[in-house]
Scaffold this motif. Structure first.
Motif, PDB file in Angstrom:
ATOM      1  N   ILE A 282       1.064  -1.068   0.155  1.00 23.92           N
ATOM      2  CA  ILE A 282      -0.206   0.344  -0.353  1.00 23.92           C
ATOM      3  C   ILE A 282       0.993   1.148   0.060  1.00 23.92           C
ATOM      4  O   ILE A 282       1.809   0.925   1.219  1.00 23.92           O
ATOM      5  CB  ILE A 282      -1.208   0.061   1.222  1.00 23.92           C
ATOM      6  CG1 ILE A 282      -2.012  -0.689   1.420  1.00 23.92           C
ATOM      7  CG2 ILE A 282      -1.671   1.314   1.252  1.00 23.92           C
ATOM      8  CD1 ILE A 282      -3.365  -1.010   2.412  1.00 23.92           C
ATOM      9  N   PRO A 283       0.623   2.368  -0.899  1.00 26.12           N
ATOM     10  CA  PRO A 283       1.409   3.455  -0.924  1.00 26.12           C
ATOM     11  C   PRO A 283       1.314   4.122   0.961  1.00 26.12           C
ATOM     12  O   PRO A 283       0.221   4.440   1.613  1.00 26.12           O
ATOM     13  CB  PRO A 283       0.752   4.335  -2.285  1.00 26.12           C
ATOM     14  CG  PRO A 283       0.160   3.350  -2.660  1.00 26.12           C
ATOM     15  CD  PRO A 283      -0.797   2.287  -1.900  1.00 26.12           C
ATOM     16  N   LYS A 284       2.177   4.678   0.897  1.00 23.08           N
ATOM     17  CA  LYS A 284       2.523   5.527   1.981  1.00 23.08           C
ATOM     18  C   LYS A 284       1.505   6.379   2.519  1.00 23.08           C
ATOM     19  O   LYS A 284       0.922   6.413   3.808  1.00 23.08           O
ATOM     20  CB  LYS A 284       4.731   5.576   2.435  1.00 23.08           C
ATOM     21  CG  LYS A 284       5.103   4.497   3.043  1.00 23.08           C
ATOM     22  CD  LYS A 284       6.185   5.360   2.891  1.00 23.08           C
ATOM     23  CE  LYS A 284       7.161   4.722   3.414  1.00 23.08           C
ATOM     24  NZ  LYS A 284       8.858   5.311   4.042  1.00 23.08           N
ATOM     25  N   GLU A 285       1.177   7.465   1.372  1.00 22.38           N
ATOM     26  CA  GLU A 285       0.365   7.831   1.634  1.00 22.38           C
ATOM     27  C   GLU A 285      -0.654   8.171   1.817  1.00 22.38           C
ATOM     28  O   GLU A 285      -2.027   8.124   2.447  1.00 22.38           O
ATOM     29  CB  GLU A 285       0.734   9.432   0.142  1.00 22.38           C
ATOM     30  CG  GLU A 285      -0.123   8.720  -1.460  1.00 22.38           C
ATOM     31  CD  GLU A 285       1.239   7.810  -1.924  1.00 22.38           C
ATOM     32  OE1 GLU A 285       1.781   7.148  -3.272  1.00 22.38           O
ATOM     33  OE2 GLU A 285       2.595   7.562  -1.272  1.00 22.38           O
ATOM     34  N   VAL A 286      -1.486   6.739   1.689  1.00 22.84           N
ATOM     35  CA  VAL A 286      -2.383   6.051   2.004  1.00 22.84           C
ATOM     36  C   VAL A 286      -2.747   5.913   2.734  1.00 22.84           C
ATOM     37  O   VAL A 286      -3.771   6.553   4.033  1.00 22.84           O
ATOM     38  CB  VAL A 286      -2.728   4.510   0.900  1.00 22.84           C
ATOM     39  CG1 VAL A 286      -4.351   4.013   1.408  1.00 22.84           C
ATOM     40  CG2 VAL A 286      -3.173   4.545  -0.327  1.00 22.84           C
ATOM     41  N   LEU A 287      -1.777   4.829   3.861  1.00 24.41           N
ATOM     42  CA  LEU A 287      -2.209   5.101   5.376  1.00 24.41           C
ATOM     43  C   LEU A 287      -1.485   6.639   6.118  1.00 24.41           C
ATOM     44  O   LEU A 287      -1.724   6.272   7.230  1.00 24.41           O
ATOM     45  CB  LEU A 287      -0.838   3.764   5.415  1.00 24.41           C
ATOM     46  CG  LEU A 287      -0.666   2.889   5.099  1.00 24.41           C
ATOM     47  CD1 LEU A 287      -0.274   1.688   5.543  1.00 24.41           C
ATOM     48  CD2 LEU A 287      -2.255   1.535   5.554  1.00 24.41           C
ATOM     49  N   GLU A 288      -1.393   7.101   5.904  1.00 16.94           N
ATOM     50  CA  GLU A 288      -0.733   8.239   6.054  1.00 16.94           C
ATOM     51  C   GLU A 288      -2.075   9.319   6.238  1.00 16.94           C
ATOM     52  O   GLU A 288      -1.726  10.335   7.332  1.00 16.94           O
ATOM     53  CB  GLU A 288      -0.227   9.533   5.624  1.00 16.94           C
ATOM     54  CG  GLU A 288       1.883   8.547   5.912  1.00 16.94           C
ATOM     55  CD  GLU A 288       2.534   9.593   4.508  1.00 16.94           C
ATOM     56  OE1 GLU A 288       2.431  10.133   3.979  1.00 16.94           O
ATOM     57  OE2 GLU A 288       3.920   9.344   5.301  1.00 16.94           O
ATOM     58  N   ASP A 289      -2.299   9.219   5.423  1.00 16.98           N
ATOM     59  CA  ASP A 289      -4.262  10.021   5.300  1.00 16.98           C
ATOM     60  C   ASP A 289      -5.098   9.202   7.175  1.00 16.98           C
ATOM     61  O   ASP A 289      -5.839   7.469   7.368  1.00 16.98           O
ATOM     62  CB  ASP A 289      -4.955   9.499   4.644  1.00 16.98           C
ATOM     63  CG  ASP A 289      -6.536  10.353   4.951  1.00 16.98           C
ATOM     64  OD1 ASP A 289      -6.570  11.233   4.783  1.00 16.98           O
ATOM     65  OD2 ASP A 289      -7.983   8.996   4.618  1.00 16.98           O
ATOM     66  N   ALA A 290      -5.296   9.748   7.998  1.00 12.59           N
ATOM     67  CA  ALA A 290      -6.030   9.345   9.195  1.00 12.59           C
ATOM     68  C   ALA A 290      -7.500   8.564   8.922  1.00 12.59           C
ATOM     69  O   ALA A 290      -7.931   6.970   9.159  1.00 12.59           O
ATOM     70  CB  ALA A 290      -6.088  10.651  10.581  1.00 12.59           C
TER      71      ALA A 290
END
Length: 127
Positions: free
Chosen positions: A9-17
């Motif tokens: 999973i792209p990091k930016e997806v997981l960075e969105d709370a």
């Protein structure tokens, strides 16, 4: 995070709370369906690899979840072998066969990714 470390999973997806909460809830729901808690707590849960692939494939489009070809190939092979074993012994549980090895690997590994995974699955961050 293991999913971003493995490039699933792209990091930016997981960075969105909100997306991370939704992903965590979807994974928990899939895990509950895939790993029913055995009646006897000393038993190893039963995991059907054919159902695992279906569940992961259902998460892929919702969360930009990528299943690398090596993962899919290995899971399909395990699923096929599991099906063959179940045709000979309907009570066969592949997870019970690999459980000891997997736990030993988690507990004795020097890999920071595996150590992080062990901490993620054993420690409640909210407490």
């Amino acid at each position: 995070n293991l999913f971003s470390d493995l490039l699933l999973i792209p990091k930016e997806v997981l960075e969105d709370a909100e997306t991370k909460r939704a992903f965590t809830a979807a994974l928990a729901k899939a895990a509950d369906a895939l790993l029913p808690v055995p009646e006897d707590p000393s038993d190893v849960p039963e995991l059907r690899f054919d159902r695992l692939i279906d569940s992961l494939a259902g998460l892929a489009p919702r969360f930009e979840f990528t299943l690398p070809p090596y993962f899919l190939n290995n899971a399909r092979a395990i699923g096929t072998l599991e099906g063959m074993a179940r045709s000979a012994d309907p009570s066969f549980n592949v997870l019970a066969v690999v459980y000891g090895f997997a736990v030993q690997t988690l507990l004795t590994s020097d890999s920071t990714a595996l150590i992080g995974t062990l901490k993620d699955i054993t420690y409640d961050k909210d407490k």
